[in-house]
Design a protein around this motif. Structure first.
Motif, PDB file in Angstrom:
ATOM      1  N   ASN A  11       0.821  -1.224   0.000  1.00 32.51           N
ATOM      2  CA  ASN A  11       0.000   0.000   0.000  1.00 32.51           C
ATOM      3  C   ASN A  11       0.851   1.268   0.000  1.00 32.51           C
ATOM      4  OD1 ASN A  11      -2.405  -1.533   0.117  1.00 32.51           O
ATOM      5  ND2 ASN A  11      -2.193  -1.713   2.335  1.00 32.51           N
ATOM      6  N   TYR A  12       1.906   1.276  -0.834  1.00 34.17           N
ATOM      7  CA  TYR A  12       2.776   2.436  -1.019  1.00 34.17           C
ATOM      8  C   TYR A  12       3.633   2.756   0.200  1.00 34.17           C
ATOM      9  CZ  TYR A  12      -0.176   3.007  -5.086  1.00 34.17           C
ATOM     10  OH  TYR A  12      -0.859   2.789  -6.258  1.00 34.17           O
ATOM     11  N   ASN A  13       3.683   1.874   1.190  1.00 31.60           N
ATOM     12  CA  ASN A  13       4.548   2.054   2.351  1.00 31.60           C
ATOM     13  C   ASN A  13       5.629   0.972   2.361  1.00 31.60           C
ATOM     14  OD1 ASN A  13       3.085   4.231   3.281  1.00 31.60           O
ATOM     15  ND2 ASN A  13       1.777   2.982   4.598  1.00 31.60           N
ATOM     16  N   LEU A  14       6.738   1.241   3.065  1.00 30.23           N
ATOM     17  CA  LEU A  14       7.849   0.301   3.185  1.00 30.23           C
ATOM     18  C   LEU A  14       7.845  -0.287   4.591  1.00 30.23           C
ATOM     19  CD1 LEU A  14      10.379  -0.956   1.881  1.00 30.23           C
ATOM     20  CD2 LEU A  14      11.678   1.002   2.740  1.00 30.23           C
ATOM     21  N   TRP A  17       9.669  -6.886   8.255  1.00 31.79           N
ATOM     22  CA  TRP A  17       9.173  -7.959   9.101  1.00 31.79           C
ATOM     23  C   TRP A  17      10.318  -8.454   9.953  1.00 31.79           C
ATOM     24  CZ3 TRP A  17      10.127 -13.438   9.084  1.00 31.79           C
ATOM     25  CH2 TRP A  17       9.297 -14.144   9.968  1.00 31.79           C
ATOM     26  N   ASP A  18      10.116  -8.458  11.264  1.00 33.93           N
ATOM     27  CA  ASP A  18      11.127  -8.875  12.233  1.00 33.93           C
ATOM     28  C   ASP A  18      10.894 -10.341  12.576  1.00 33.93           C
ATOM     29  OD1 ASP A  18      12.744  -9.325  14.464  1.00 33.93           O
ATOM     30  OD2 ASP A  18      12.489  -7.293  15.222  1.00 33.93           O
ATOM     31  N   SER A  19      11.796 -11.220  12.122  1.00 33.00           N
ATOM     32  CA  SER A  19      11.618 -12.650  12.356  1.00 33.00           C
ATOM     33  C   SER A  19      11.794 -13.018  13.830  1.00 33.00           C
ATOM     34  CB  SER A  19      12.608 -13.450  11.500  1.00 33.00           C
ATOM     35  OG  SER A  19      13.951 -13.135  11.856  1.00 33.00           O
ATOM     36  N   LYS A  20      12.524 -12.187  14.575  1.00 35.55           N
ATOM     37  CA  LYS A  20      12.731 -12.466  15.994  1.00 35.55           C
ATOM     38  C   LYS A  20      11.475 -12.183  16.799  1.00 35.55           C
ATOM     39  CE  LYS A  20      15.916 -11.438  19.805  1.00 35.55           C
ATOM     40  NZ  LYS A  20      17.134 -10.673  20.214  1.00 35.55           N
ATOM     41  N   LEU A  21      10.793 -11.078  16.440  1.00 34.67           N
ATOM     42  CA  LEU A  21       9.575 -10.698  17.164  1.00 34.67           C
ATOM     43  C   LEU A  21       8.308 -11.176  16.470  1.00 34.67           C
ATOM     44  CD1 LEU A  21      10.533  -7.001  18.047  1.00 34.67           C
ATOM     45  CD2 LEU A  21      10.809  -9.044  19.471  1.00 34.67           C
ATOM     46  N   SER A  22       8.456 -11.681  15.228  1.00 38.02           N
ATOM     47  CA  SER A  22       7.318 -12.159  14.421  1.00 38.02           C
ATOM     48  C   SER A  22       6.277 -11.065  14.233  1.00 38.02           C
ATOM     49  CB  SER A  22       6.680 -13.401  15.061  1.00 38.02           C
ATOM     50  OG  SER A  22       7.599 -14.470  15.080  1.00 38.02           O
ATOM     51  N   GLU A  23       6.766  -9.876  13.899  1.00 36.62           N
ATOM     52  CA  GLU A  23       5.862  -8.767  13.610  1.00 36.62           C
ATOM     53  C   GLU A  23       6.503  -7.813  12.625  1.00 36.62           C
ATOM     54  OE1 GLU A  23       5.265  -7.178  17.528  1.00 36.62           O
ATOM     55  OE2 GLU A  23       6.882  -5.713  17.285  1.00 36.62           O
ATOM     56  N   SER A  24       5.675  -6.995  11.981  1.00 33.47           N
ATOM     57  CA  SER A  24       6.137  -6.022  10.994  1.00 33.47           C
ATOM     58  C   SER A  24       6.004  -4.608  11.540  1.00 33.47           C
ATOM     59  CB  SER A  24       5.313  -6.142   9.703  1.00 33.47           C
ATOM     60  OG  SER A  24       5.519  -7.384   9.079  1.00 33.47           O
ATOM     61  N   PHE A  25       6.847  -3.702  11.022  1.00 35.02           N
ATOM     62  CA  PHE A  25       6.716  -2.295  11.372  1.00 35.02           C
ATOM     63  C   PHE A  25       7.028  -1.439  10.157  1.00 35.02           C
ATOM     64  CE2 PHE A  25      10.843  -3.905  12.622  1.00 35.02           C
ATOM     65  CZ  PHE A  25      11.759  -2.961  12.172  1.00 35.02           C
ATOM     66  N   ASP A  26       6.438  -0.269  10.150  1.00 34.93           N
ATOM     67  CA  ASP A  26       6.496   0.652   9.017  1.00 34.93           C
ATOM     68  C   ASP A  26       7.748   1.521   9.124  1.00 34.93           C
ATOM     69  OD1 ASP A  26       6.049   2.512   7.016  1.00 34.93           O
ATOM     70  OD2 ASP A  26       3.970   2.891   7.570  1.00 34.93           O
ATOM     71  N   ILE A  27       8.593   1.543   8.074  1.00 38.54           N
ATOM     72  CA  ILE A  27       9.779   2.403   8.074  1.00 38.54           C
ATOM     73  C   ILE A  27       9.705   3.447   6.964  1.00 38.54           C
ATOM     74  CG2 ILE A  27      11.237   0.601   9.078  1.00 38.54           C
ATOM     75  CD1 ILE A  27      12.511   0.282   6.275  1.00 38.54           C
ATOM     76  N   GLN A  35       3.191  13.958   2.532  1.00 35.77           N
ATOM     77  CA  GLN A  35       2.802  14.448   1.221  1.00 35.77           C
ATOM     78  C   GLN A  35       1.278  14.426   1.116  1.00 35.77           C
ATOM     79  OE1 GLN A  35       4.843  15.705  -0.896  1.00 35.77           O
ATOM     80  NE2 GLN A  35       6.841  14.765  -0.634  1.00 35.77           N
ATOM     81  N   SER A  36       0.755  15.230   0.194  1.00 39.04           N
ATOM     82  CA  SER A  36      -0.697  15.297   0.019  1.00 39.04           C
ATOM     83  C   SER A  36      -1.214  13.982  -0.572  1.00 39.04           C
ATOM     84  CB  SER A  36      -1.055  16.450  -0.927  1.00 39.04           C
ATOM     85  OG  SER A  36      -0.583  16.179  -2.236  1.00 39.04           O
ATOM     86  N   ASP A  37      -2.536  13.834  -0.586  1.00 41.90           N
ATOM     87  CA  ASP A  37      -3.154  12.622  -1.100  1.00 41.90           C
ATOM     88  C   ASP A  37      -2.927  12.443  -2.590  1.00 41.90           C
ATOM     89  OD1 ASP A  37      -4.092  12.066   1.404  1.00 41.90           O
ATOM     90  OD2 ASP A  37      -6.062  12.977   1.069  1.00 41.90           O
ATOM     91  N   SER A  38      -2.443  13.489  -3.264  1.00 32.62           N
ATOM     92  CA  SER A  38      -2.217  13.382  -4.703  1.00 32.62           C
ATOM     93  C   SER A  38      -0.896  12.689  -5.023  1.00 32.62           C
ATOM     94  CB  SER A  38      -2.222  14.777  -5.347  1.00 32.62           C
ATOM     95  OG  SER A  38      -1.155  15.551  -4.845  1.00 32.62           O
ATOM     96  N   TRP A  39      -0.116  12.341  -3.974  1.00 27.36           N
ATOM     97  CA  TRP A  39       1.170  11.678  -4.184  1.00 27.36           C
ATOM     98  C   TRP A  39       1.052  10.185  -3.891  1.00 27.36           C
ATOM     99  CZ3 TRP A  39       6.083  13.547  -5.508  1.00 27.36           C
ATOM    100  CH2 TRP A  39       6.136  14.932  -5.731  1.00 27.36           C
ATOM    101  N   ALA A  40       1.740   9.406  -4.691  1.00 32.62           N
ATOM    102  CA  ALA A  40       1.950   7.993  -4.383  1.00 32.62           C
ATOM    103  C   ALA A  40       3.448   7.761  -4.423  1.00 32.62           C
ATOM    104  CB  ALA A  40       1.242   7.105  -5.401  1.00 32.62           C
ATOM    105  N   TYR A  41       3.962   6.798  -3.686  1.00 35.48           N
ATOM    106  CA  TYR A  41       5.390   6.576  -3.668  1.00 35.48           C
ATOM    107  C   TYR A  41       5.682   5.078  -3.682  1.00 35.48           C
ATOM    108  CZ  TYR A  41       3.859   7.109   1.176  1.00 35.48           C
ATOM    109  OH  TYR A  41       3.152   7.051   2.335  1.00 35.48           O
ATOM    110  N   TYR A  42       6.827   4.737  -4.187  1.00 42.94           N
ATOM    111  CA  TYR A  42       7.169   3.332  -4.376  1.00 42.94           C
ATOM    112  C   TYR A  42       8.611   3.099  -3.974  1.00 42.94           C
ATOM    113  CZ  TYR A  42       8.091  -1.036  -6.873  1.00 42.94           C
ATOM    114  OH  TYR A  42       8.447  -2.306  -7.191  1.00 42.94           O
ATOM    115  N   ALA A  43       8.839   2.209  -3.026  1.00 52.61           N
ATOM    116  CA  ALA A  43      10.189   1.878  -2.586  1.00 52.61           C
ATOM    117  C   ALA A  43      10.821   0.931  -3.599  1.00 52.61           C
ATOM    118  CB  ALA A  43      10.149   1.228  -1.205  1.00 52.61           C
TER     119      ALA A  43
END
Length: 220
Positions: A11-14, A17-27, A35-43
């Protein structure tokens, strides 16, 4: 490299996933989220140094995801296990292809107003909490692909008179390039180094493609 984190985009975010904690976080960089809603971004083009340093090339488009979008910006960001920082710090240029050396230097390509070159950050020098752009080494060289040898020499794949050949930078003056394939009349590319200094590259000729392997003395 330490097999702890997995980088992925959703969903345009990077995310990581942390295999040690078995969870993901947004970086995703905060500046992009603002940015405004008119922007999309791709890692794009993620490059790890170790489990605590990740460089990513982020391309940014204007428009909405369900419509035609136009590429507007291209930046290099760094996740340092605590936050995501802007490395390239130049919204007027187009940066890409982040590549780490084995000793922690980060190189990337840059194009601005017709001028193409390579920046190298030592991976250590910061100012005001971000990589110190004034400390970066700049190489005035038009490269399509960059990577590092096992002994931390930068190599560049570039177009020369319509033919491709691997080039090598000598860091002594930061400007000298040398064709180390010694094959000026063929298409050599995709060089790879082993940890003991041996290397190989792909050779393209009219009758097919071949893999050339050379030892530490540059002998086949």
């Amino acid at each position: 490299p330490g097999n702890r984190y997995l980088a992925y985009q959703a969903n345009y975010n990077l995310y990581l996933w942390d295999s040690k904690l078995s969870e993901s976080f947004d970086i995703t960089p905060i500046s992009l989220k603002e940015q405004s809603d008119s922007w999309a971004y791709y890692a794009y083009q993620v490059s790890w140094y170790d489990d605590n340093l990740l460089a990513t090339h982020v391309r940014m488009w204007s428009g909405s995801p369900d419509m035609d979008m136009e590429l507007e910006q291209s930046e290099i960001y760094l996740w340092n296990s605590n936050q995501t920082l802007n490395v390239s710090q130049n919204l007027e240029a187009w940066e890409g292809i982040p590549a780490w050396s084995t000793d922690g230097q980060l190189a990337y390509t840059s194009a601005n107003d017709g001028q193409r070159g390579i920046f190298i950050w030592d991976g250590q020098t910061y100012r005001d909490g971000v990589p110190d752009k004034a400390s970066f080494q700049y190489i005035d060289y038009d490269a399509d692909v960059i990577s590092w040898t096992s002994d931390n020499r930068l190599i560049m794949d570039s177009v020369r008179r319509g033919r491709r050949s691997w080039q090598k930078i000598h860091f002594g003056d930061g400007q000298t390039a040398q064709n180390f394939t010694h094959l000026s009349d063929v298409l050599g590319s995709d060089a790879r180094w082993s940890s003991d200094g041996r290397w190989a590259f792909l050779l393209r000729e009219s009758d097919g493609s071949f893999v050339i392997v050379r030892d530490t003395d540059n002998q086949e």
